[in-house]
Motif scaffolding. Structure first.
Motif, PDB file in Angstrom:
ATOM      1  N   GLN A  62       0.856  -0.790   0.216  1.00 14.31           N
ATOM      2  CA  GLN A  62       0.421  -0.370  -0.262  1.00 14.31           C
ATOM      3  C   GLN A  62       1.109   1.124   0.481  1.00 14.31           C
ATOM      4  OE1 GLN A  62      -2.557  -0.551   3.483  1.00 14.31           O
ATOM      5  NE2 GLN A  62      -3.774  -1.966   2.574  1.00 14.31           N
ATOM      6  N   ASP A  63       2.672   0.854   0.219  1.00 15.73           N
ATOM      7  CA  ASP A  63       3.479   1.902   0.072  1.00 15.73           C
ATOM      8  C   ASP A  63       3.948   2.219  -0.843  1.00 15.73           C
ATOM      9  OD1 ASP A  63       2.564   2.156   2.886  1.00 15.73           O
ATOM     10  OD2 ASP A  63       4.319   1.531   3.162  1.00 15.73           O
ATOM     11  N   GLY A  64       3.441   1.608  -1.537  1.00 18.64           N
ATOM     12  CA  GLY A  64       4.129   1.988  -3.177  1.00 18.64           C
ATOM     13  C   GLY A  64       5.172   1.139  -3.242  1.00 18.64           C
ATOM     14  N   GLU A  65       6.374   0.323  -2.224  1.00 18.82           N
ATOM     15  CA  GLU A  65       7.294  -0.741  -2.633  1.00 18.82           C
ATOM     16  C   GLU A  65       6.790  -1.372  -2.769  1.00 18.82           C
ATOM     17  OE1 GLU A  65      10.395  -2.849   0.643  1.00 18.82           O
ATOM     18  OE2 GLU A  65       8.533  -2.074   1.263  1.00 18.82           O
ATOM     19  N   THR A  66       7.246  -1.725  -4.366  1.00 19.53           N
ATOM     20  CA  THR A  66       7.587  -3.200  -5.029  1.00 19.53           C
ATOM     21  C   THR A  66       8.394  -4.355  -4.173  1.00 19.53           C
ATOM     22  OG1 THR A  66       7.826  -1.727  -6.590  1.00 19.53           O
ATOM     23  CG2 THR A  66       8.385  -4.556  -7.016  1.00 19.53           C
ATOM     24  N   VAL A  67       7.665  -5.278  -4.277  1.00 18.12           N
ATOM     25  CA  VAL A  67       7.937  -6.496  -2.978  1.00 18.12           C
ATOM     26  C   VAL A  67       9.156  -7.922  -4.017  1.00 18.12           C
ATOM     27  CG1 VAL A  67       6.845  -5.765  -1.033  1.00 18.12           C
ATOM     28  CG2 VAL A  67       6.409  -7.623  -2.617  1.00 18.12           C
ATOM     29  N   ILE A  68       7.891  -8.246  -5.487  1.00 15.50           N
ATOM     30  CA  ILE A  68       8.408  -8.962  -6.174  1.00 15.50           C
ATOM     31  C   ILE A  68       8.010  -8.305  -7.869  1.00 15.50           C
ATOM     32  CG2 ILE A  68       8.428 -10.442  -4.850  1.00 15.50           C
ATOM     33  CD1 ILE A  68       6.372 -12.052  -6.045  1.00 15.50           C
ATOM     34  N   THR A  69       8.859  -9.189  -8.902  1.00 16.18           N
ATOM     35  CA  THR A  69       8.727  -8.603  -9.842  1.00 16.18           C
ATOM     36  C   THR A  69       7.947 -10.045 -10.589  1.00 16.18           C
ATOM     37  OG1 THR A  69      10.564  -8.817 -10.752  1.00 16.18           O
ATOM     38  CG2 THR A  69       9.699  -6.628 -10.335  1.00 16.18           C
ATOM     39  N   GLY A  70       7.202  -9.480 -11.958  1.00 16.95           N
ATOM     40  CA  GLY A  70       7.487 -11.145 -12.301  1.00 16.95           C
ATOM     41  C   GLY A  70       8.029 -11.855 -12.674  1.00 16.95           C
ATOM     42  N   SER A  71       9.502 -11.424 -12.481  1.00 15.46           N
ATOM     43  CA  SER A  71      10.383 -12.236 -13.271  1.00 15.46           C
ATOM     44  C   SER A  71      10.542 -13.255 -11.746  1.00 15.46           C
ATOM     45  CB  SER A  71      11.688 -12.164 -12.901  1.00 15.46           C
ATOM     46  OG  SER A  71      12.498 -10.911 -12.326  1.00 15.46           O
TER      47      SER A  71
ATOM     48  N   ILE B 106      -1.599  -6.066  -1.303  1.00 16.46           N
ATOM     49  CA  ILE B 106      -0.728  -6.464  -1.911  1.00 16.46           C
ATOM     50  C   ILE B 106      -1.486  -5.995  -3.215  1.00 16.46           C
ATOM     51  CG2 ILE B 106       1.802  -7.220  -2.758  1.00 16.46           C
ATOM     52  CD1 ILE B 106       2.154  -8.301   0.084  1.00 16.46           C
ATOM     53  N   SER B 107      -0.915  -5.185  -4.403  1.00 15.46           N
ATOM     54  CA  SER B 107      -1.928  -4.737  -4.835  1.00 15.46           C
ATOM     55  C   SER B 107      -0.140  -5.627  -6.464  1.00 15.46           C
ATOM     56  CB  SER B 107      -1.507  -3.470  -5.311  1.00 15.46           C
ATOM     57  OG  SER B 107      -2.573  -2.729  -5.058  1.00 15.46           O
ATOM     58  N   ILE B 108      -1.195  -6.431  -7.193  1.00 18.32           N
ATOM     59  CA  ILE B 108      -0.635  -7.113  -8.601  1.00 18.32           C
ATOM     60  C   ILE B 108      -1.088  -5.928  -9.700  1.00 18.32           C
ATOM     61  CG2 ILE B 108      -0.649  -8.622  -9.977  1.00 18.32           C
ATOM     62  CD1 ILE B 108      -1.145 -10.596  -7.839  1.00 18.32           C
ATOM     63  N   ILE B 109       0.359  -5.118  -9.656  1.00 15.99           N
ATOM     64  CA  ILE B 109      -0.225  -4.082 -10.903  1.00 15.99           C
ATOM     65  C   ILE B 109       0.681  -4.511 -12.001  1.00 15.99           C
ATOM     66  CG2 ILE B 109       0.553  -2.206 -11.307  1.00 15.99           C
ATOM     67  CD1 ILE B 109       0.691  -1.313  -8.276  1.00 15.99           C
ATOM     68  N   TYR B 110       0.745  -4.573 -13.166  1.00 11.27           N
ATOM     69  CA  TYR B 110       1.078  -4.944 -14.938  1.00 11.27           C
ATOM     70  C   TYR B 110       0.659  -3.294 -15.886  1.00 11.27           C
ATOM     71  CZ  TYR B 110       0.552  -8.065 -19.124  1.00 11.27           C
ATOM     72  OH  TYR B 110       1.120  -8.216 -20.545  1.00 11.27           O
ATOM     73  N   ASP B 111       1.403  -3.570 -16.370  1.00 13.51           N
ATOM     74  CA  ASP B 111       1.936  -2.155 -16.865  1.00 13.51           C
ATOM     75  C   ASP B 111       1.049  -0.819 -16.445  1.00 13.51           C
ATOM     76  OD1 ASP B 111       3.959  -3.691 -19.251  1.00 13.51           O
ATOM     77  OD2 ASP B 111       1.975  -3.829 -20.542  1.00 13.51           O
ATOM     78  N   GLY B 112       1.447  -0.554 -15.306  1.00 18.74           N
ATOM     79  CA  GLY B 112       0.931   0.802 -14.421  1.00 18.74           C
ATOM     80  C   GLY B 112      -0.393   0.044 -14.320  1.00 18.74           C
ATOM     81  N   GLU B 113      -1.139  -0.751 -14.152  1.00 18.65           N
ATOM     82  CA  GLU B 113      -2.398  -1.309 -13.836  1.00 18.65           C
ATOM     83  C   GLU B 113      -3.021  -1.966 -13.374  1.00 18.65           C
ATOM     84  OE1 GLU B 113      -6.572  -2.732 -16.651  1.00 18.65           O
ATOM     85  OE2 GLU B 113      -4.935  -1.709 -17.603  1.00 18.65           O
ATOM     86  N   VAL B 114      -4.001  -1.748 -11.785  1.00 14.83           N
ATOM     87  CA  VAL B 114      -3.692  -2.678 -10.390  1.00 14.83           C
ATOM     88  C   VAL B 114      -4.803  -3.762 -11.883  1.00 14.83           C
ATOM     89  CG1 VAL B 114      -5.015  -2.694  -8.173  1.00 14.83           C
ATOM     90  CG2 VAL B 114      -3.201  -0.768  -8.661  1.00 14.83           C
ATOM     91  N   ILE B 115      -4.388  -4.803 -11.668  1.00 19.42           N
ATOM     92  CA  ILE B 115      -5.589  -5.783 -12.271  1.00 19.42           C
ATOM     93  C   ILE B 115      -6.276  -6.614 -10.832  1.00 19.42           C
ATOM     94  CG2 ILE B 115      -3.769  -6.516 -13.861  1.00 19.42           C
ATOM     95  CD1 ILE B 115      -2.646  -7.983 -12.925  1.00 19.42           C
ATOM     96  N   SER B 116      -5.140  -6.491  -8.943  1.00 20.41           N
ATOM     97  CA  SER B 116      -5.560  -7.392  -8.469  1.00 20.41           C
ATOM     98  C   SER B 116      -5.573  -7.045  -7.662  1.00 20.41           C
ATOM     99  CB  SER B 116      -5.376  -9.173  -8.308  1.00 20.41           C
ATOM    100  OG  SER B 116      -6.253  -9.224  -7.827  1.00 20.41           O
ATOM    101  N   SER B 117      -5.920  -6.606  -5.997  1.00 19.66           N
ATOM    102  CA  SER B 117      -5.915  -6.234  -4.638  1.00 19.66           C
ATOM    103  C   SER B 117      -5.757  -7.016  -3.646  1.00 19.66           C
ATOM    104  CB  SER B 117      -6.121  -5.128  -4.468  1.00 19.66           C
ATOM    105  OG  SER B 117      -5.229  -3.783  -5.404  1.00 19.66           O
ATOM    106  N   PRO B 118      -5.435  -8.840  -3.580  1.00 19.71           N
ATOM    107  CA  PRO B 118      -5.873  -9.359  -2.689  1.00 19.71           C
ATOM    108  C   PRO B 118      -5.041  -8.857  -1.002  1.00 19.71           C
ATOM    109  CG  PRO B 118      -3.787 -10.067  -3.910  1.00 19.71           C
ATOM    110  CD  PRO B 118      -3.949  -8.714  -4.590  1.00 19.71           C
ATOM    111  N   ARG B 119      -5.172  -9.212  -0.379  1.00 20.53           N
ATOM    112  CA  ARG B 119      -5.456  -9.013   1.150  1.00 20.53           C
ATOM    113  C   ARG B 119      -4.390 -10.387   2.359  1.00 20.53           C
ATOM    114  NH1 ARG B 119     -10.147  -8.848   3.978  1.00 20.53           N
ATOM    115  NH2 ARG B 119      -9.685 -10.348   5.084  1.00 20.53           N
ATOM    116  N   VAL B 120      -3.880  -9.681   2.798  1.00 17.75           N
ATOM    117  CA  VAL B 120      -2.462 -10.459   2.963  1.00 17.75           C
ATOM    118  C   VAL B 120      -3.240 -11.369   4.349  1.00 17.75           C
ATOM    119  CG1 VAL B 120       0.125 -11.495   4.411  1.00 17.75           C
ATOM    120  CG2 VAL B 120      -0.707  -9.510   2.437  1.00 17.75           C
ATOM    121  N   ASN B 121      -3.670 -12.748   4.781  1.00 21.38           N
ATOM    122  CA  ASN B 121      -4.276 -13.033   5.647  1.00 21.38           C
ATOM    123  C   ASN B 121      -3.029 -13.784   6.491  1.00 21.38           C
ATOM    124  OD1 ASN B 121      -6.891 -12.629   4.798  1.00 21.38           O
ATOM    125  ND2 ASN B 121      -7.219 -14.506   3.399  1.00 21.38           N
TER     126      ASN B 121
END
Length: 723
Positions: free
Chosen positions: A121-130, A175-190
């Motif tokens: 939510q703070d905009g920090e990238t934790v992992i990438t597609g690779s 934690i949002s999943i962002i694809y090409d700058g667009e949010v495609i899913s924002s699941p909550r961490v349980n």
């Protein structure tokens, strides 16, 4: 079976043959549902859509390109197991998808291979597609027992470590999943996710979960890609390949039908009808499940036909044995089917295990071959054990009971002393195998490579030629391909016609500068092409290193599974060990043939080798089943060698007839086919001959040697204990 029931069964059989035949040839309704023409064909037989992507990154490394190609291959396998993904030049990737004609629709479904990031939510990238190894849609049940769909993520080791830290610090947050700058899913961490495997749950339909998984997969590419061009392309092997294959298949089936009647009389006619139903059912299933049929797939069907014939031969050979002992036709039929059951089930189940492992572990062509092989095996067992049985009993019920309709009296064959010649057989096999390796060594020392690898394995050159007129696929096959073969020396040329243009893409082995110039000149001299409209690029292999590793792992796992099954069923590891040795023997001899004949090693090579594995193991099981049975009747005075020789002799007719019918099917394909078909059929014919030889001359002898040698040691140990 009563007479009325027999008449009804025969009428049902006739209706089934006609109805299935009409459906396969014409189809049902206005759209021709179920018709053979609607079967999805591969790039080699029909063509499809070709999409070329440009890598956005500057100077991509070889490792990055290879990883991207493999992941893209996995991504597009949703359309077909027969997709082709390869590198063009230094920074372009080609994707070819068979059986489709709308490039724009595919591009929309495939999506744009862009950047994928997982952000807090703070905009920090934790992992990438690779960091994502793969993503897939899964179905399960929620706490209330209702069906729910989710997306399963498998992370790399590095990704799992980073994701564990991020989820531990963000429990209860999104934690949002962002694809090409667009949010495609924002699941909550349980909870903290530490195992490298995560699940995204929600109120998904299966399609929504599958689409999300697909987007994550394609976002997991190491490189960012942009679409450069897309085309509709024609068949790589030309339309002649499919037409000649169909004609050869029809002629082969007719010959096998006549052969079965000639050898087995009325039961042979029943087997022929069952074989027609088998072929019709396989074609309908391919259609129903939208399975892509390629040249390797045709190999799987041919193997299935061989196994369908084999099952009938085993049954009728048993029936004849019972009638030779003086039993009535009715009792002989009953006992024959019962005694044949174990050999048919064990042989087919062993091959089915191999097909299942190849499908689960393999990729691309291997997966496609496994599908058609599995279908062929299941349908062949059904037709042999249900359809043939029903027809034969129906004939008997309606009054066709004369022994002469089922059997011509013959003396029981005297056992042939195969074991007495085992040293000769072993020497012949060793000479052939060592000779094959010697030729490979000579080829390598001359700088030609151990094998003549085709462009699927080694890459090659793709030449795009714009002709002055719009050549049809038949004209390309007849006029252009022979000239390309003559100039390049490549007899496995692939051509693709670009729809709506005069362009033809010609794929060959890698051409040096002088060869490219010679090909250009040949196009100018023979077709008055403007040389400025000829372009050439080196292309990578369509079978990546990862796909080769998948294939090797799949074959190894399949072999182990077959070994364990044979061990379990026969209660003797020596049966399993000798079966695997015989399988290895057949594969090595055919490998030697590839080296000697310099036949192109490509996608069809994989299919050929897998076909030989299935064929070899099935032939071996039949003989081992008979040895197992004879051991139960072995008296104290009967030598083990007599048991083995008798078993091999009793199954000799089966070995000859099955090999002959399968060989005829492939031989007709060889005689009638275009050059690429012949290069596929020739090693298959060698494999069939080799499989027949090893099953008769090698497998029983190997088991006997293992049994007697290990037996001696065991006896020695026991005697020492007594002392």
């Amino acid at each position: 079976m009563k007479k009325n029931k027999g008449i009804l069964s025969l009428i049902l059989t006739a209706v089934l043959v006609v109805l299935l035949g009409f459906t396969v040839l014409v189809g049902l309704g206005e759209t021709g549902t179920g018709a053979m023409k609607n079967i999805k064909l591969g790039l080699d037989l029909k063509g499809g859509v070709s999409i070329t992507y440009q890598v956005k990154d500057d100077n991509p490394t070889e490792e990055e390109m290879s990883d991207t190609i493999y992941k893209l291959q996995k991504r597009v396998e949703q359309y077909s197991t027969e997709v082709s993904v390869y590198q063009e030049g230094d920074d372009r990737i080609n994707v070819e998808i068979p059986g489709v004609t709308d490039a724009n629709a595919i591009l929309d479904e495939l999506g744009k291979p862009g950047a994928l990031e997982f952000q807090t939510q703070d905009g920090e990238t934790v992992i990438t597609g690779s960091d994502v190894k793969t993503a897939s849609a899964q179905s399960g049940q929620d706490d209330m027992g209702n069906k729910e769909y989710s997306v399963e993520l498998d992370l790399t080791d590095e990704g799992a470590e980073k994701f564990a830290e991020a989820t531990e610090a963000n429990v209860g947050k999104q934690i949002s999943i962002i694809y090409d700058g667009e949010v495609i899913s924002s699941p909550r961490v349980n909870e903290a996710i530490t195992g490298g495997q995560a699940y995204i749950t929600g109120n998904f339909t299966y399609e929504e979960a599958d689409n999300l998984a697909s987007t994550i997969r394609i976002g997991g590419l190491k490189l960012e890609l942009e679409e450069l061009r897309s085309n509709v392309v024609g068949a790589q092997l030309g339309e002649q390949a499919i037409s000649t294959s169909l004609k050869a298949g029809a002629i082969g089936l007719a010959i096998v039908f006549i052969f079965m009647i000639f050898v087995y009389y009325l039961p042979g006619f029943a087997a022929g009808l069952a074989l027609i139903i088998y072929t019709e059912l396989v074609l309908l299933i391919l259609n129903a499940f939208n399975i892509t049929l390629t040249l390797p797939g045709i190999a799987g069907i041919i193997l299935g036909i061989g196994m369908a014939v084999d099952a009938n031969v085993i049954i009728f050979a048993r029936v004849r044995e019972e009638m030779t002992r003086g039993k009535s036709v009715k009792n002989s039929l009953k006992t024959g089917f019962q005694k044949a059951m174990s050999a048919i089930v064990d042989g087919n189940v062993t091959t089915l295990i191999a097909a299942a492992v190849l499908w689960l572990k393999g990729s691309g062509t291997v997966k496609g071959f496994a599908q058609t092989l599995a279908i062929g095996i299941i349908v062949s067992m059904f037709t042999a054990l249900v359809i043939t049985r029903m027809i034969v009993y129906a004939f008997y019920a309606v009054g066709l009971r004369n022994e002469k309709l089922y059997y011509r009296p013959k003396k029981e064959r005297t056992p042939i002393n195969f074991l007495g010649k085992k040293k000769v057989f072993f020497v012949i096999s060793l000479v052939l195998i060592i000779g094959g390796f010697a030729v490979m060594g000579v080829n390598s020392s001359r700088g030609n490579g151990a094998f003549a690898y085709s462009l699927e394995f080694e890459g090659g050159t793709s030449t795009n030629v714009t002709f002055n007129e719009d050549y049809s696929i038949e004209e390309i096959d007849e006029k252009i391909v022979p000239i390309v073969e003559e100039v390049t020396g490549d007899h496995n040329v692939q051509t693709q016609k670009v729809a709506g243009t005069n362009q033809v893409v010609i794929k060959t082995v890698t051409l040096e500068l002088d060869q490219r110039e010679a090909l250009n000149q040949a196009m100018v001299d023979n077709f008055q092409v403007d040389e400025s409209k000829i372009s050439a690029e080196n292309i990578s292999s369509t079978v990546s290193n990862e796909m080769r590793q998948d294939a090797i792992i799949a074959v190894i796992v399949a072999t182990i599974c077959m070994l364990l099954y044979i061990w379990f069923r026969f209660k003797d590891i020596r049966f399993a060990a000798s079966a695997i040795f015989a399988l290895l023997h057949d594969v090595l001899i055919v490998l030697g043939f590839y080296a000697v004949a310099r036949i192109s090693v490509g996608n069809t090579f994989i299919a050929c080798m897998l076909t030989i594995v299935g064929y070899s193991i099935n032939a071996t099981i039949v003989i081992f089943d008979r040895i197992r049975e004879e051991l139960h009747y072995q008296s104290k005075t009967t030598e083990l060698s007599e048991v083995v020789n008798k078993s091999i002799t009793q199954t000799l007719t089966r070995s000859i007839y099955t090999s002959l019918t399968t060989f005829v099917m492939v031989a007709i394909l060889f005689v009638m086919g275009v050059s690429s078909i012949r290069e596929f059929a020739a090693p298959l014919m060698v494999g069939i001959i080799c499989g027949a030889y090893s099953s008769v001359c090698i497998t029983g002898a190997l088991w006997y040697v293992m049994r007697t040698k290990l037996g001696k040691k065991q006896t020695s140990k026991n005697s020492n204990k007594k002392k």
